[in-house]
Design an enzyme around this catalytic site. Structure first.
Site, PDB file in Angstrom:
ATOM      1  CG  PHE A  11       3.189  -0.958  -3.359  1.00 61.78           C
ATOM      2  CD1 PHE A  11       2.277  -1.886  -2.861  1.00 61.78           C
ATOM      3  CD2 PHE A  11       3.502   0.157  -2.581  1.00 61.78           C
ATOM      4  CE1 PHE A  11       1.682  -1.702  -1.605  1.00 61.78           C
ATOM      5  CE2 PHE A  11       2.923   0.343  -1.338  1.00 61.78           C
ATOM      6  CZ  PHE A  11       2.009  -0.573  -0.846  1.00 61.78           C
ATOM      7  CG  LEU A  35       6.358  -4.734 -17.469  1.00 59.68           C
ATOM      8  CD1 LEU A  35       6.105  -6.008 -18.264  1.00 59.68           C
ATOM      9  CD2 LEU A  35       5.434  -4.678 -16.257  1.00 59.68           C
ATOM     10  CB  THR A  36      11.677  -1.178 -13.637  1.00 54.89           C
ATOM     11  OG1 THR A  36      10.774  -1.082 -12.522  1.00 54.89           O
ATOM     12  CG2 THR A  36      11.535   0.045 -14.546  1.00 54.89           C
ATOM     13  CB  THR A 100      12.023   7.086 -14.549  1.00 54.03           C
ATOM     14  OG1 THR A 100      12.551   6.042 -15.357  1.00 54.03           O
ATOM     15  CG2 THR A 100      10.569   6.786 -14.213  1.00 54.03           C
ATOM     16  CG  ASP A 130       5.880  11.967   3.251  1.00 58.00           C
ATOM     17  OD1 ASP A 130       6.684  11.330   2.542  1.00 58.00           O
ATOM     18  OD2 ASP A 130       5.466  11.545   4.354  1.00 58.00           O
ATOM     19  CE  LYS A 158       7.319  11.122  -7.052  1.00 61.37           C
ATOM     20  NZ  LYS A 158       6.499  10.431  -8.085  1.00 61.37           N
ATOM     21  N   GLY A 287      22.244  10.605   4.699  1.00 62.47           N
ATOM     22  CA  GLY A 287      21.223  11.656   4.571  1.00 62.47           C
ATOM     23  C   GLY A 287      19.842  11.220   5.032  1.00 62.47           C
TER      24      GLY A 287
HETATM   25  P1  NAD Z   1       7.029   1.020  -7.417  1.00 67.98           P
HETATM   26  O1  NAD Z   1       8.508   1.182  -7.492  1.00 67.98           O
HETATM   27  O2  NAD Z   1       6.458  -0.141  -6.703  1.00 67.98           O
HETATM   28  O3  NAD Z   1       6.424   0.976  -8.900  1.00 67.98           O
HETATM   29  C1  NAD Z   1       6.854   1.834  -9.912  1.00 67.98           C
HETATM   30  C2  NAD Z   1       6.274   1.340 -11.230  1.00 67.98           C
HETATM   31  O4  NAD Z   1       6.686   2.257 -12.264  1.00 67.98           O
HETATM   32  C3  NAD Z   1       6.785  -0.049 -11.641  1.00 67.98           C
HETATM   33  O5  NAD Z   1       5.729  -0.825 -12.151  1.00 67.98           O
HETATM   34  C4  NAD Z   1       7.797   0.248 -12.734  1.00 67.98           C
HETATM   35  O6  NAD Z   1       7.924  -0.798 -13.696  1.00 67.98           O
HETATM   36  C5  NAD Z   1       7.201   1.514 -13.351  1.00 67.98           C
HETATM   37  N1  NAD Z   1       8.225   2.323 -14.036  1.00 67.98           N
HETATM   38  C6  NAD Z   1       9.427   2.718 -13.545  1.00 67.98           C
HETATM   39  N2  NAD Z   1      10.104   3.411 -14.479  1.00 67.98           N
HETATM   40  C7  NAD Z   1       9.291   3.486 -15.567  1.00 67.98           C
HETATM   41  C8  NAD Z   1       9.434   4.072 -16.852  1.00 67.98           C
HETATM   42  N3  NAD Z   1      10.549   4.721 -17.209  1.00 67.98           N
HETATM   43  N4  NAD Z   1       8.394   3.949 -17.731  1.00 67.98           N
HETATM   44  C9  NAD Z   1       7.280   3.266 -17.389  1.00 67.98           C
HETATM   45  N5  NAD Z   1       7.093   2.688 -16.189  1.00 67.98           N
HETATM   46  C10 NAD Z   1       8.095   2.788 -15.290  1.00 67.98           C
HETATM   47  O7  NAD Z   1       6.485   2.396  -6.837  1.00 67.98           O
HETATM   48  P2  NAD Z   1       5.240   2.662  -5.881  1.00 67.98           P
HETATM   49  O8  NAD Z   1       5.651   2.458  -4.478  1.00 67.98           O
HETATM   50  O9  NAD Z   1       4.065   1.945  -6.414  1.00 67.98           O
HETATM   51  O10 NAD Z   1       5.056   4.235  -6.088  1.00 67.98           O
HETATM   52  C11 NAD Z   1       4.213   4.743  -7.108  1.00 67.98           C
HETATM   53  C12 NAD Z   1       4.262   6.259  -7.065  1.00 67.98           C
HETATM   54  O11 NAD Z   1       3.817   6.716  -5.796  1.00 67.98           O
HETATM   55  C13 NAD Z   1       5.663   6.841  -7.257  1.00 67.98           C
HETATM   56  O12 NAD Z   1       5.554   7.983  -8.063  1.00 67.98           O
HETATM   57  C14 NAD Z   1       6.111   7.206  -5.851  1.00 67.98           C
HETATM   58  O13 NAD Z   1       7.002   8.302  -5.879  1.00 67.98           O
HETATM   59  C15 NAD Z   1       4.790   7.584  -5.217  1.00 67.98           C
HETATM   60  N6  NAD Z   1       4.703   7.383  -3.757  1.00 67.98           N
HETATM   61  C16 NAD Z   1       5.038   6.177  -3.207  1.00 67.98           C
HETATM   62  C17 NAD Z   1       4.896   5.996  -1.829  1.00 67.98           C
HETATM   63  C18 NAD Z   1       5.240   4.681  -1.165  1.00 67.98           C
HETATM   64  O14 NAD Z   1       5.262   4.616   0.056  1.00 67.98           O
HETATM   65  N7  NAD Z   1       5.497   3.615  -1.911  1.00 67.98           N
HETATM   66  C19 NAD Z   1       4.419   7.040  -1.035  1.00 67.98           C
HETATM   67  C20 NAD Z   1       4.090   8.256  -1.642  1.00 67.98           C
HETATM   68  C21 NAD Z   1       4.224   8.415  -2.999  1.00 67.98           C
HETATM   69  O1  DAU Z   2       7.364   8.856   2.523  1.00 70.11           O
HETATM   70  C1  DAU Z   2       6.988   8.327   1.294  1.00 70.11           C
HETATM   71  C2  DAU Z   2       8.106   7.493   0.727  1.00 70.11           C
HETATM   72  O2  DAU Z   2       8.145   6.292   1.498  1.00 70.11           O
HETATM   73  C3  DAU Z   2       7.935   7.170  -0.752  1.00 70.11           C
HETATM   74  O3  DAU Z   2       7.994   8.356  -1.484  1.00 70.11           O
HETATM   75  C4  DAU Z   2       9.024   6.210  -1.229  1.00 70.11           C
HETATM   76  O4  DAU Z   2       8.789   5.844  -2.579  1.00 70.11           O
HETATM   77  C5  DAU Z   2       8.992   4.973  -0.356  1.00 70.11           C
HETATM   78  O5  DAU Z   2      10.047   4.119  -0.726  1.00 70.11           O
HETATM   79  C6  DAU Z   2       9.106   5.353   1.112  1.00 70.11           C
HETATM   80  O6  DAU Z   2      10.431   5.840   1.406  1.00 70.11           O
HETATM   81  P1  DAU Z   2      11.237   5.421   2.736  1.00 70.11           P
HETATM   82  O7  DAU Z   2      12.672   5.587   2.491  1.00 70.11           O
HETATM   83  O8  DAU Z   2      10.646   6.061   3.938  1.00 70.11           O
HETATM   84  O9  DAU Z   2      10.831   3.845   2.782  1.00 70.11           O
HETATM   85  P2  DAU Z   2      11.686   2.532   3.119  1.00 70.11           P
HETATM   86  O10 DAU Z   2      10.710   1.401   3.205  1.00 70.11           O
HETATM   87  O11 DAU Z   2      12.854   2.369   2.206  1.00 70.11           O
HETATM   88  O12 DAU Z   2      12.249   2.840   4.565  1.00 70.11           O
HETATM   89  C7  DAU Z   2      11.372   3.104   5.656  1.00 70.11           C
HETATM   90  C8  DAU Z   2      12.240   3.371   6.873  1.00 70.11           C
HETATM   91  O13 DAU Z   2      12.887   2.158   7.252  1.00 70.11           O
HETATM   92  C9  DAU Z   2      13.361   4.370   6.630  1.00 70.11           C
HETATM   93  O14 DAU Z   2      13.549   5.161   7.783  1.00 70.11           O
HETATM   94  C10 DAU Z   2      14.577   3.508   6.374  1.00 70.11           C
HETATM   95  C11 DAU Z   2      14.313   2.293   7.233  1.00 70.11           C
HETATM   96  N1  DAU Z   2      14.862   1.010   6.732  1.00 70.11           N
HETATM   97  C12 DAU Z   2      14.579   0.639   5.459  1.00 70.11           C
HETATM   98  C13 DAU Z   2      15.058  -0.551   4.948  1.00 70.11           C
HETATM   99  C14 DAU Z   2      14.752  -0.959   3.525  1.00 70.11           C
HETATM  100  C15 DAU Z   2      15.604   0.194   7.568  1.00 70.11           C
HETATM  101  O15 DAU Z   2      15.839   0.512   8.750  1.00 70.11           O
HETATM  102  N2  DAU Z   2      16.074  -0.991   7.074  1.00 70.11           N
HETATM  103  C16 DAU Z   2      15.849  -1.397   5.787  1.00 70.11           C
HETATM  104  O16 DAU Z   2      16.337  -2.485   5.391  1.00 70.11           O
END
Ligand code: NAD
Ligand code: DAU
Length: 348
Positions: A11, A35-36, A100, A130, A158, A287
């Site tokens: 993403f 490409l998971t 990973t 965070d 992380k 949790g």
């Molecule tokens: P995502 O799950 O959408 O994408 C992860 C990507 O990493 C995928 O393309 C997957 O194929 C690749 N990947 C996974 N395991 C791998 C491996 N062993 N080798 C090579 N590639 C691998 O994640 P995202 O939401 O894009 O998050 C990206 C980074 O940002 C992560 O490190 C996450 O902790 C951090 N982050 C995400 C959020 C959020 O809200 N999504 C917020 C803060 C930080």
């Molecule tokens: O804060 C940063 C993090 O945000 C990143 O590090 C993570 O990679 C990312 O996945 C995200 O984590 P959250 O657990 O906060 O995100 P998620 O979208 O899974 O959930 C957001 C909130 O919504 C959380 O309080 C759980 C709730 N939730 C989530 C899902 C999937 C629901 O109530 N119903 C659902 O079906």
């Protein structure tokens, strides 16, 4: 500069590449991703034919494969996005998160240590979360000085990777920066996360599951604002430092879901009540952290980064993108996705 981007098919990584590859033709971007289920090359169609973009399917947990890439491309900078990123999946299966997020990060750091001369303009930028700080109560904010207190296998993995990155700076002088960002949303997000899951389910007329009472609070940031913040830190951040990224957009989950019902109703012309009726309350996440909220003062004051989207403008852009990209959504929600939905939601 040669940038090695890990996890660029996910993403945030794909938004980063779609945004910066065309903007900086003078830089080369190498995307390594194994490409998971969360990685998708369809997310990169905009840049796949650019001359300054290359892709290699590589697992960061495999040190030989990483070494090949370092030999082939000799990257100057690593921007490390690759991770297992979904908290619920870390609860049902934590092992991959260790492999990973911890071993993979370690492999990359080791390769930088082996191949880089530090007087050059090298950088390992680590993209983190965070969630390493644990949970807040009703008041207060996470600052760069907040002690680590991770509560899920995801956030613990992380936190471990953050500590490794920090240790390589202090022990080996490896030039590093770390960012800890709040919840992202926007185009190209896999529909296991709250916002794209809710958009998808509302559009399909399927139930919208809210964990617990929907009172948990997240601090939402539009993904391009996050990408710009990362670029700002890469360019101007002080080596060895960490920066918190957030946009002061706290909402509880019920508020987020209700806003999505309203935005989608505006687009489709259907009565908002039709969407609100799809909300159900399900068993809470074990949790479940109550509240996250970022104090972004450091990155704002020291580096001049500010978000450009409000939650309103960002949500509109996001809903519009999902409405216009049904094919993308269909292509990634096949077998594995259905297995996950059954595992996490059926009989919850
Ligand atoms: P995502 O799950 O959408 O994408 C992860 C990507 O990493 C995928 O393309 C997957 O194929 C690749 N990947 C996974 N395991 C791998 C491996 N062993 N080798 C090579 N590639 C691998 O994640 P995202 O939401 O894009 O998050 C990206 C980074 O940002 C992560 O490190 C996450 O902790 C951090 N982050 C995400 C959020 C959020 O809200 N999504 C917020 C803060 C930080
Ligand atoms: O804060 C940063 C993090 O945000 C990143 O590090 C993570 O990679 C990312 O996945 C995200 O984590 P959250 O657990 O906060 O995100 P998620 O979208 O899974 O959930 C957001 C909130 O919504 C959380 O309080 C759980 C709730 N939730 C989530 C899902 C999937 C629901 O109530 N119903 C659902 O079906």
């Amino acid at each position: 500069m040669i940038y090695l981007i890990t996890g660029g098919a996910g993403f945030i990584g794909s938004n980063f590449l779609n945004h910066f590859v065309p903007k900086f033709p003078e830089h080369t971007f190498i995307n390594i991703d194994n490409l998971t289920y969360a990685g998708n090359l369809k997310s990169l169609e905009k840049v796949e034919n650019h001359q300054n973009y290359h892709f290699r399917q590589i697992d960061i947990a495999n040190s030989e494969e990483i070494e090949q890439v370092f030999k082939e491309f000799q990257p100057d900078r690593v921007v490390h996005f690759a991770a297992e990123s979904h908290v619920d999946r870390s609860i049902t299966g934590p092992k991959k998160f260790i492999e990973t997020n911890i071993i993979g990060t370690f492999n990359l750091l080791e390769m930088c240590r082996k191949y880089w001369s530090y007087f050059e303009d090298k950088l390992f930028h680590h993209v983190s979360t965070d969630e390493v700080f644990g949970t807040l109560g009703k008041d207060g904010f996470f600052t760069e000085k907040t002690p680590y207190s991770p509560n899920s296998p995801y956030s613990a993995s992380k936190a471990s990777s953050d500590h490794l990155v920090r240790a390589y700076y202090h022990t080996y002088d490896l030039p590093i920066t770390i960012t800890n960002c709040s919840n992202n949303y926007g185009p190209l997000q896999f529909p296991e996360k709250l916002i794209p899951l809710v958009i998808q389910n509302l559009l399909k007329g399927e139930i919208v599951p809210i964990y617990g009472k929907g009172e948990n609070v997240r601090d939402w940031l539009y993904v391009i604002d996050h990408c710009e913040a990362i670029w700002t830190v890469i360019e101007n951040g002080k080596r060895g430092e960490t920066y918190n990224i957030g946009g002061n957009n706290e909402r509880n989950n019920l508020e987020v879901v209700k806003s999505l019902c309203q935005v989608i109703s505006n687009y489709t012309g259907e009565d908002v009540q039709k969407y609100l009726n799809l909300i159900i309350y399900v068993k809470d996440r074990p949790g479940h952290d109550y509240r996250y909220a970022i104090d972004p003062t450091k990155i704002q004051n020291e580096l001049g980064w500010f978000p450009t989207e409000t939650f309103d403008t960002g949500l509109h852009k996001t809903v519009k993108w999902y409405l216009e990209n049904e094919q993308w959504l269909k292509s990634i929600t096949k077998d594995e996705y259905q297995n996950w939905i059954n595992k996490n939601y059926i009989n919850r």
